[in-house]
Design a protein around this motif. Structure first.
Motif, PDB file in Angstrom:
ATOM      1  N   TRP A 124      -4.816   0.401  -4.375  1.00  0.00           N
ATOM      2  CA  TRP A 124      -5.047   1.259  -3.206  1.00  0.00           C
ATOM      3  C   TRP A 124      -4.317   2.597  -3.354  1.00  0.00           C
ATOM      4  O   TRP A 124      -4.875   3.650  -3.018  1.00  0.00           O
ATOM      5  N   GLN A 125      -3.096   2.552  -3.857  1.00  0.00           N
ATOM      6  CA  GLN A 125      -2.332   3.790  -4.034  1.00  0.00           C
ATOM      7  C   GLN A 125      -3.023   4.725  -5.017  1.00  0.00           C
ATOM      8  O   GLN A 125      -3.052   5.943  -4.824  1.00  0.00           O
TER       9      GLN A 125
ATOM     10  N   THR B 253      -3.071  -5.305  -5.746  1.00  0.00           N
ATOM     11  CA  THR B 253      -4.029  -4.684  -4.821  1.00  0.00           C
ATOM     12  C   THR B 253      -3.450  -3.430  -4.187  1.00  0.00           C
ATOM     13  O   THR B 253      -4.138  -2.407  -4.057  1.00  0.00           O
TER      14      THR B 253
ATOM     15  N   VAL C  37      -7.141   1.142   4.827  1.00  0.00           N
ATOM     16  CA  VAL C  37      -7.328   1.894   3.582  1.00  0.00           C
ATOM     17  C   VAL C  37      -8.782   2.312   3.415  1.00  0.00           C
ATOM     18  O   VAL C  37      -9.081   3.460   3.065  1.00  0.00           O
ATOM     19  N   GLN C  38      -9.699   1.385   3.678  1.00  0.00           N
ATOM     20  CA  GLN C  38     -11.118   1.726   3.540  1.00  0.00           C
ATOM     21  C   GLN C  38     -11.530   2.794   4.542  1.00  0.00           C
ATOM     22  O   GLN C  38     -12.362   3.659   4.231  1.00  0.00           O
TER      23      GLN C  38
ATOM     24  N   ASP D 230      -6.322  -3.642   4.615  1.00  0.00           N
ATOM     25  CA  ASP D 230      -7.514  -3.342   3.814  1.00  0.00           C
ATOM     26  C   ASP D 230      -8.491  -2.481   4.603  1.00  0.00           C
ATOM     27  O   ASP D 230      -9.057  -1.504   4.092  1.00  0.00           O
TER      28      ASP D 230
ATOM     29  N   GLN E 130      -6.271   4.808  -5.605  1.00  0.00           N
ATOM     30  CA  GLN E 130      -7.477   5.333  -4.943  1.00  0.00           C
ATOM     31  C   GLN E 130      -7.130   6.469  -3.994  1.00  0.00           C
ATOM     32  O   GLN E 130      -7.853   7.486  -3.945  1.00  0.00           O
TER      33      GLN E 130
ATOM     34  N   LEU F 189       2.031   2.251   2.214  1.00  0.00           N
ATOM     35  CA  LEU F 189       1.874   1.505   0.968  1.00  0.00           C
ATOM     36  C   LEU F 189       3.107   1.635   0.077  1.00  0.00           C
ATOM     37  O   LEU F 189       3.460   0.691  -0.644  1.00  0.00           O
TER      38      LEU F 189
END
Length: 357
Positions: free
Chosen positions: A209-210, A205, A156-157, A153, A212, A173
């Motif tokens: 993420w993918q 989740t 990714v952020q 997480d 985003q 991912l």
């Protein structure tokens, strides 16, 4: 009497004697008792005078403990239990040590959450998580799973904030979602630690993420010099510094000048020679109609059959004398006469192999 740890050479936990007996001093409890910590605010500040009379002393003590416990859970989502950034790797019980070292324990001790903030270690940690996603996901305990996805997480952020290395995370991912889909469909056939609903939520989740990352747009900066303002020889030197062919292809799409430079045969020949051996060239030789070697096509053909050479700014190191895994900058308490001669860099695949039993 004071409790000693499993290793008699370590001091074990810190204990204090109270009227109720011996109690263990947690390293985090001292931080909880600091004046600046919001968990130590008295009830007289939080509650009104009329409301405070409702709570008995036992209720106040229970509420205070619960608030400390919740604060500890929220603020210690990943590896912050240990000050030492190293771990002793042992695969069997000895007279001094009982049990064995697990992959999840290594996640706790080696502080991967801080490592991803270091540009030298970022690629190394991402590659390590990718290898775990492909082959070792089912071997993670519940705590190790939590640490794994907390680190993911944060990665990714970080990519969404600074727009760096999105392709690496997309590949990670993709491999992780593929593995989870297979495990969820075959639930019962393989050992999947944890509730199936939790894994489904994690898969959702990952898909978010993918999406985003797919919608990620790099902000265009108009101030200062750009790549188009640099002379040709400097642009060419930049291209020769890349070790990944996809980075060269992506950069060649920026301007027509970079597109021309990215098709240079010598550039792709150097890249092939860096990653692969000459014997491998002969097995996958690609020639053009004029009889010239198509080095660019050969690079991507060789990449499908052989693993490319790995290059990292910083890696974990293993001490052969002490059997300790550590970051080189952090060091470890080595007892060898010449410690540097005992150190050896550890690749991500070697790291996985150290914890296979």
């Amino acid at each position: 009497m004071p409790f000693l740890g499993q290793d008699w050479r370590s001091p074990g936990w810190s204990w204090i004697k109270t009227e109720d007996g011996w109690k263990r001093c947690e390293s985090w409890s001292r931080d909880m008792e600091s004046e600046n910590n919001p968990c130590t605010i008295s009830h007289s500040i939080i509650l009104n005078s009329d409301d405070e009379e409702i709570f008995s002393n036992e209720e106040q003590e229970y509420t205070s403990k619960k608030r400390k416990k919740d604060h500890f859970r929220n603020d210690t989502s990943t590896q912050c239990f240990y000050r030492e950034k190293w771990i002793y790797v042992h695969k069997e019980s000895t007279r001094e040590r009982h049990g064995y070292c697990t992959l999840g324990e290594a996640f706790n001790r080696l502080d991967f959450s801080s490592a991803i903030q270091d540009i030298r270690r970022f690629t190394y940690v991402v590659k390590l998580l990718q290898l775990i996603a492909k082959s070792q996901l089912t071997s993670l305990s519940g705590v190790a799973q939590k640490n794994y996805f907390n680190i993911l997480d944060k990665i990714v952020q970080k990519v969404l904030d600074d727009h760096q290395n999105p392709r690496l995370i997309k590949d990670l991912l993709q491999d992780l979602s593929s593995t989870l889909c297979i495990l969820i469909r075959g639930v019962g056939k393989s050992v999947l630690v944890g509730n199936i609903n939790i894994w489904i939520c994690r898969l959702e989740t990952i898909l978010r993420w993918q999406q985003q990352l797919q919608n990620l747009q790099v902000t265009k900066v108009n101030d200062g010099l750009t790549l188009s303002d640099l002379p040709l020889h400097m642009l060419n030197n930049i291209l020769y510094r890349f070790s990944d062919g996809w980075d060269i292809v992506t950069l060649g799409q920026v301007t027509p000048t970079l597109s021309m430079l990215s098709e240079d045969r010598r550039l792709w020949k150097k890249l092939c020679q860096y990653h692969f051996a000459e014997k491998q060239f002969c097995r996958h030789l690609i020639l053009s109609e004029k009889g010239h070697v198509e080095w660019k096509l050969m690079y991507f053909a060789l990449q499908k059959h052989y693993p490319p050479r790995e290059q990292y700014g910083d890696t974990l190191h293993f001490c052969r004398h002490c059997s300790i895994l550590f970051w080189k900058d952090s060091g470890h308490p080595c007892t060898a006469a010449d410690p540097d001669s005992c150190f050896m860099p550890v690749s991500p695949q070697h790291f996985i192999d150290l914890f296979k039993f």
